[in-house]
Design an enzyme around this catalytic site. Structure first.
Site, PDB file in Angstrom:
ATOM      1  N   SER A  37       0.797  -1.227   0.000  1.00  0.00           N
ATOM      2  CA  SER A  37       0.000   0.000   0.000  1.00  0.00           C
ATOM      3  C   SER A  37       0.831   1.279   0.000  1.00  0.00           C
ATOM      4  O   SER A  37       0.314   2.346  -0.318  1.00  0.00           O
ATOM      5  CB  SER A  37      -0.947   0.015   1.204  1.00  0.00           C
ATOM      6  OG  SER A  37      -0.225   0.186   2.412  1.00  0.00           O
ATOM      7  N   LYS A  98       0.475   4.872   6.822  1.00  0.00           N
ATOM      8  CA  LYS A  98       0.025   5.686   5.683  1.00  0.00           C
ATOM      9  C   LYS A  98       0.653   7.077   5.794  1.00  0.00           C
ATOM     10  O   LYS A  98       1.289   7.421   6.782  1.00  0.00           O
ATOM     11  CB  LYS A  98      -1.500   5.833   5.663  1.00  0.00           C
ATOM     12  CG  LYS A  98      -2.292   4.536   5.747  1.00  0.00           C
ATOM     13  CD  LYS A  98      -2.197   3.696   4.499  1.00  0.00           C
ATOM     14  CE  LYS A  98      -3.007   2.406   4.647  1.00  0.00           C
ATOM     15  NZ  LYS A  98      -2.772   1.472   3.518  1.00  0.00           N
TER      16      LYS A  98
END
Length: 203
Positions: A37, A98
């Site tokens: 990701s 993230k």
């Protein structure tokens, strides 16, 4: 085994556990990257040093790569669960990594372009994102995704993975509260050929 030896063992165990808790809670820890990701910044198997001390005196900035507990993760408050989070021993709480994109009180919007690419706008201004995998690798913004326009509240952040086509982030589960942050990525140290230090941001 005599009482003196038992006492020494117990004191040593208590010291080691206490030191481990203090180091992990106040200083930092090592995290393993499990997914794609955050490509191209991180790839599966990378080892990243996460610092935790700055959260006591500073707030995350745009571009910071943060480790956090996502909103859907139910953090149990029983003594064993708290101990596990503090030490990392048998911890089953899921944490994500993230990048901070939207900051408190900002307006964020993800817009599709005529050529099929996507861009992020902060307060109606285009955000420069040299770190992402591909501007064309985006899921289509529809009713199932949070693409804005959205105004973030106090202590709310919008988090996104650098690999926009393969990241379960704020577009899917919403904004993140500041209290959910664990720490900030400071260094990718393993493997050596991937080494990066995340210092001053240029965006």
């Amino acid at each position: 085994m005599n009482k003196g030896a038992v006492k020494e063992i117990v004191e040593t165990v208590i010291f080691v556990v206490t030191a481990l808790i203090l180091i992990r809670f106040y200083a930092g820890e090592i995290r393993w990257i499990p997914s794609a990701s955050m490509k191209p910044t991180f790839v599966e198997g990378d080892r990243v040093l996460i610092e935790r001390y700055s959260r006591f005196y500073d707030s995350p900035k745009r571009g910071d790569i943060m480790v956090f507990y996502p909103p859907q993760e139910d953090l149990k408050a029983n003594p064993f669960a708290v101990f596990s989070r503090l030490t990392g021993i048998l911890c089953k709480d899921i944490a994500y990594i993230k990048r901070v994109i939207g900051l408190p009180n900002e307006k964020i919007e993800i817009k599709a372009n005529y050529d099929g690419s996507y861009d992020v706008y902060i307060n109606d201004e285009l955000l420069n994102e040299p770190y992402i995998m591909d501007r064309f690798e985006y899921p289509v913004c529809n009713g199932e995704l949070i693409c804005g326009p959205l105004v973030l509240g106090e202590d709310e952040y919008f988090m996104m993975g650098d690999n926009r086509g393969h990241s379960a982030d704020s577009r899917y589960w919403g904004v993140l509260k500041k209290e959910r942050f664990i720490g900030k990525a400071k260094m990718l140290f393993w493997p050596f050929n991937h080494f990066q230090y995340f210092g001053k941001r240029e965006y």
